[in-house]
Structure formats: C-alpha cells, structure tokens
Design a protein around this motif. Sequence first.
Motif, PDB file in Angstrom:
ATOM      1  N   ALA A   1       1.441 -12.060  -9.265  1.00 38.18           N
ATOM      2  CA  ALA A   1       1.752 -11.104 -10.327  1.00 38.18           C
ATOM      3  C   ALA A   1       2.347  -9.873  -9.656  1.00 38.18           C
ATOM      4  N   SER A   2       3.160  -9.112 -10.394  1.00 39.75           N
ATOM      5  CA  SER A   2       3.777  -7.926  -9.801  1.00 39.75           C
ATOM      6  C   SER A   2       4.381  -7.070 -10.903  1.00 39.75           C
ATOM      7  N   THR A   3       4.186  -5.758 -10.819  1.00 38.31           N
ATOM      8  CA  THR A   3       4.854  -4.856 -11.759  1.00 38.31           C
ATOM      9  C   THR A   3       6.089  -4.233 -11.114  1.00 38.31           C
ATOM     10  N   GLY A   4       5.919  -3.650  -9.939  1.00 32.37           N
ATOM     11  CA  GLY A   4       7.010  -2.893  -9.317  1.00 32.37           C
ATOM     12  C   GLY A   4       7.874  -3.708  -8.362  1.00 32.37           C
ATOM     13  N   GLY A   5       7.466  -4.934  -8.050  1.00 36.35           N
ATOM     14  CA  GLY A   5       8.274  -5.786  -7.186  1.00 36.35           C
ATOM     15  C   GLY A   5       7.729  -5.965  -5.776  1.00 36.35           C
ATOM     16  N   ASN A   6       6.757  -5.147  -5.369  1.00 40.02           N
ATOM     17  CA  ASN A   6       6.227  -5.252  -4.000  1.00 40.02           C
ATOM     18  C   ASN A   6       5.553  -6.613  -3.768  1.00 40.02           C
ATOM     19  N   THR A   7       4.679  -6.990  -4.661  1.00 40.92           N
ATOM     20  CA  THR A   7       3.922  -8.236  -4.469  1.00 40.92           C
ATOM     21  C   THR A   7       4.822  -9.456  -4.693  1.00 40.92           C
ATOM     22  N   LYS A   8       5.801  -9.297  -5.561  1.00 38.53           N
ATOM     23  CA  LYS A   8       6.794 -10.375  -5.753  1.00 38.53           C
ATOM     24  C   LYS A   8       7.556 -10.591  -4.438  1.00 38.53           C
TER      25      LYS A   8
ATOM     26  N   PRO B   1      -0.997  -7.284  -7.254  1.00 38.34           N
ATOM     27  CA  PRO B   1      -1.270  -5.910  -6.850  1.00 38.34           C
ATOM     28  C   PRO B   1      -2.705  -5.561  -7.216  1.00 38.34           C
ATOM     29  N   THR B   2      -3.408  -4.814  -6.357  1.00 35.48           N
ATOM     30  CA  THR B   2      -4.719  -4.286  -6.760  1.00 35.48           C
ATOM     31  C   THR B   2      -4.473  -3.267  -7.867  1.00 35.48           C
ATOM     32  N   TRP B   3      -5.250  -3.327  -8.903  1.00 37.05           N
ATOM     33  CA  TRP B   3      -4.979  -2.516 -10.101  1.00 37.05           C
ATOM     34  C   TRP B   3      -6.260  -1.834 -10.569  1.00 37.05           C
ATOM     35  N   GLY B   4      -6.165  -1.054 -11.631  1.00 37.51           N
ATOM     36  CA  GLY B   4      -7.360  -0.390 -12.186  1.00 37.51           C
ATOM     37  C   GLY B   4      -8.066   0.386 -11.098  1.00 37.51           C
ATOM     38  N   ASP B   5      -9.360   0.163 -10.963  1.00 33.56           N
ATOM     39  CA  ASP B   5     -10.120   0.776  -9.879  1.00 33.56           C
ATOM     40  C   ASP B   5     -10.584  -0.350  -8.946  1.00 33.56           C
ATOM     41  N   GLY B   6      -9.638  -0.896  -8.203  1.00 30.29           N
ATOM     42  CA  GLY B   6      -9.951  -2.014  -7.302  1.00 30.29           C
ATOM     43  C   GLY B   6     -10.135  -3.303  -8.057  1.00 30.29           C
ATOM     44  N   ASP B   7      -9.342  -3.502  -9.066  1.00 34.54           N
ATOM     45  CA  ASP B   7      -9.546  -4.643  -9.965  1.00 34.54           C
ATOM     46  C   ASP B   7      -8.316  -5.564  -9.976  1.00 34.54           C
TER      47      ASP B   7
ATOM     48  N   CYS C   1      -1.291  -2.723  -2.468  1.00 39.98           N
ATOM     49  CA  CYS C   1      -2.356  -1.733  -2.374  1.00 39.98           C
ATOM     50  C   CYS C   1      -1.767  -0.356  -2.113  1.00 39.98           C
ATOM     51  N   ASP C   2      -2.667   0.628  -2.117  1.00 33.30           N
ATOM     52  CA  ASP C   2      -2.265   2.016  -1.909  1.00 33.30           C
ATOM     53  C   ASP C   2      -3.522   2.772  -1.490  1.00 33.30           C
ATOM     54  N   ARG C   3      -3.477   3.415  -0.317  1.00 35.52           N
ATOM     55  CA  ARG C   3      -4.699   4.065   0.172  1.00 35.52           C
ATOM     56  C   ARG C   3      -5.086   5.300  -0.637  1.00 35.52           C
TER      57      ARG C   3
ATOM     58  N   ARG D   1      -9.472   4.449  -4.091  1.00 35.87           N
ATOM     59  CA  ARG D   1     -10.728   4.251  -3.357  1.00 35.87           C
ATOM     60  C   ARG D   1     -10.870   2.808  -2.862  1.00 35.87           C
ATOM     61  N   ASN D   2     -10.617   1.857  -3.731  1.00 36.44           N
ATOM     62  CA  ASN D   2     -10.839   0.451  -3.362  1.00 36.44           C
ATOM     63  C   ASN D   2      -9.555  -0.162  -2.823  1.00 36.44           C
ATOM     64  N   PHE D   3      -9.297   0.123  -1.555  1.00 35.70           N
ATOM     65  CA  PHE D   3      -8.032  -0.225  -0.917  1.00 35.70           C
ATOM     66  C   PHE D   3      -7.828  -1.752  -0.866  1.00 35.70           C
ATOM     67  N   GLY D   4      -6.879  -2.228  -1.632  1.00 37.37           N
ATOM     68  CA  GLY D   4      -6.528  -3.649  -1.574  1.00 37.37           C
ATOM     69  C   GLY D   4      -7.661  -4.607  -1.908  1.00 37.37           C
ATOM     70  N   ARG D   5      -8.573  -4.164  -2.762  1.00 39.21           N
ATOM     71  CA  ARG D   5      -9.769  -4.986  -2.997  1.00 39.21           C
ATOM     72  C   ARG D   5      -9.469  -6.303  -3.703  1.00 39.21           C
TER      73      ARG D   5
HETATM   74  C1  LIG Z   1      -2.621   1.687 -12.460  1.00 35.83           C
HETATM   75  C2  LIG Z   1      -2.634   1.379 -10.994  1.00 35.83           C
HETATM   76  C3  LIG Z   1      -3.860   1.150 -10.373  1.00 35.83           C
HETATM   77  C4  LIG Z   1      -3.925   0.850  -9.005  1.00 35.83           C
HETATM   78  N1  LIG Z   1      -5.144   0.653  -8.410  1.00 35.83           N
HETATM   79  C5  LIG Z   1      -5.203   0.406  -7.075  1.00 35.83           C
HETATM   80  C6  LIG Z   1      -6.467   0.236  -6.419  1.00 35.83           C
HETATM   81  O1  LIG Z   1      -7.540   0.324  -7.004  1.00 35.83           O
HETATM   82  N2  LIG Z   1      -6.454  -0.038  -5.078  1.00 35.83           N
HETATM   83  C7  LIG Z   1      -5.303  -0.110  -4.352  1.00 35.83           C
HETATM   84  O2  LIG Z   1      -5.357  -0.351  -3.151  1.00 35.83           O
HETATM   85  N3  LIG Z   1      -4.089   0.053  -4.958  1.00 35.83           N
HETATM   86  C8  LIG Z   1      -4.017   0.305  -6.286  1.00 35.83           C
HETATM   87  N4  LIG Z   1      -2.788   0.482  -6.893  1.00 35.83           N
HETATM   88  C9  LIG Z   1      -1.565   0.404  -6.074  1.00 35.83           C
HETATM   89  C10 LIG Z   1      -0.792  -0.888  -6.243  1.00 35.83           C
HETATM   90  O3  LIG Z   1      -1.565  -2.023  -5.926  1.00 35.83           O
HETATM   91  C11 LIG Z   1       0.447  -0.839  -5.335  1.00 35.83           C
HETATM   92  O4  LIG Z   1       1.289   0.200  -5.747  1.00 35.83           O
HETATM   93  C12 LIG Z   1       1.220  -2.147  -5.290  1.00 35.83           C
HETATM   94  O5  LIG Z   1       2.128  -2.114  -4.220  1.00 35.83           O
HETATM   95  C13 LIG Z   1       1.970  -2.451  -6.577  1.00 35.83           C
HETATM   96  O6  LIG Z   1       2.542  -3.746  -6.453  1.00 35.83           O
HETATM   97  P1  LIG Z   1       3.784  -4.259  -7.330  1.00 35.83           P
HETATM   98  O7  LIG Z   1       5.001  -3.470  -6.866  1.00 35.83           O
HETATM   99  O8  LIG Z   1       3.897  -5.700  -6.985  1.00 35.83           O
HETATM  100  O9  LIG Z   1       3.461  -4.030  -8.767  1.00 35.83           O
HETATM  101  C14 LIG Z   1      -2.724   0.779  -8.249  1.00 35.83           C
HETATM  102  C15 LIG Z   1      -1.495   1.025  -8.891  1.00 35.83           C
HETATM  103  C16 LIG Z   1      -1.447   1.324 -10.229  1.00 35.83           C
HETATM  104  C17 LIG Z   1      -0.109   1.585 -10.879  1.00 35.83           C
END
Ligand SMILES: Cc1cc2nc3c(=O)[nH]c(=O)nc-3n(C[C@H](O)[C@H](O)[C@H](O)COP(=O)(O)O)c2cc1C
Length: 190
Positions: free
Chosen positions: A10-17, A58-64, A97-99, A102-106
């Motif tokens: 899955a991917s929104t911004g293209g990084n994980t794709k 992509p890790t999303w939400g709060d490490g979800d 992920c994104d540092r 809090r939940n880096f790449g969980r």
């Molecule tokens: C709403 C939202 C929540 C996120 N939550 C986390 C997170 O909990 N932990 C983390 O490491 N990165 C988190 N990220 C960062 C994304 O995982 C990161 O930007 C990723 O490269 C996006 O991948 P994509 O381009 O494939 O969509 C979050 C990003 C967004 C927009």
Amino acid sequence: MGLKLVIVYASTGGNTKETAELAAEGAAGAGAEVDSYNAYGLDASILLEAQAILLGEPTWGDGDHHADWSPFDESMADLLQEQRRLEGVPAAAFVGCDRAYRNFGRAVELIEYRLEECGAKIMQQGLKIELKHNDHSRVFTRQWGADFVRRATGELPRQPHRPAMTREQADAVMGISATDRNDRGKRGLR
Ligand SMILES: Cc1cc2nc3c(=O)[nH]c(=O)nc-3n(C[C@H](O)[C@H](O)[C@H](O)COP(=O)(O)O)c2cc1C
C-alpha cells in the motif's frame, strides 16, 4: 521456472510503492517470477499461490496500519490464520516511516506478526525506508529483494529479523552516517 514471489503493498505518497518496485527488480534479477499487487481491495487468497511473499505499507496513524492495508490484514486473519495456510512460506516486510513519529516504522512488526500467525517464515530483517528514496537506498533495496530470494531458496542463510531496524540502521540504508545526521541536526534538518 523461478520462485513465484508475490509482492503486496500500500502507498499514499509513492515511497512504499517505489520500495515494492525496487525489491521486485532485485528479486527478478535473482531469478524470481514476480507478481505485484496494490493491497487496496485485494483478497488475501492471492497469497495462496505464492512460494515467497513480500508485504509492505507505510506506517500510519500512531504506529499503525495504513487504511488501504487494514482490510487486507483482516482478510489474512480470516482466511489464512486459523489453519496456518502459509506454513513455511518464506516472507519479509518493508515499510515507510518517519522519525518525527513516536512509533518509528512499527508497521514492520505488525506485518511480521500477522505473517507468523499465518505460518510464514520471516527470512530477513524488515526494511524501513524513511520518507523518500535516494540513490543509496535504491541500491540497498534492490539488493534486499535479491537477498530475500537467495534466502528463500536456501542459497543464503536466514537473517534474524528482530530486533527491527533502528533509526541508525534506517539511516545506513539511506547512506546517512551519524556524523551526517548530527550536521543535519545543526543545520536544523531532521
Ligand atoms: C497520517 C500519517 C501518519 C503517520 N504515522 C507514522 C508513524 O506512526 N510512524 C512512522 O514511522 N511514520 C509514520 N508516518 C510516515 C509515513 O509512513 C512515511 O511518510 C512514508 O514514507 C509514507 O509512505 P508512502 O509515500 O508510500 O505513502 C505517517 C504519515 C502520515 C501521513
């Protein structure tokens, strides 16, 4: 016939794709037959055809989980978990992920736990790509995909997958040293 590898992402911004594409390139170079799918609307039965599996979001939400991934994850639980229908199938995870969070790449752990509950065998450490690929991480990711195939076929030994990648290891994927990171910090960059 090469190893039949199924990649789901899955991917929104293209990084994980892009990670999925690069891993697929590396895997194909190592002799795998690769089929890649976006997780959105996908049924987990697609994994029943696989001789090896790479899953990423992509890790999303709060490490979800990412919203596009959750239904696929639930489908894995419903269809594959009780009878461990992926028993012994080699697998690995990759995430965005994104540092700053809090939940880096969980999501790496979330994917790995589900795969293990379905019986799959994690062959190597999950890959964490922070925000956006650079040339260093592109080379690393192709190699990661190729190494996965070699581990799945027994050409390379299985690599311990826990503990999951730290921030420092994720920096190494991008070719960023601790000194670079400190300099960036001084310049006000993350
Ligand atoms: C709403 C939202 C929540 C996120 N939550 C986390 C997170 O909990 N932990 C983390 O490491 N990165 C988190 N990220 C960062 C994304 O995982 C990161 O930007 C990723 O490269 C996006 O991948 P994509 O381009 O494939 O969509 C979050 C990003 C967004 C927009």
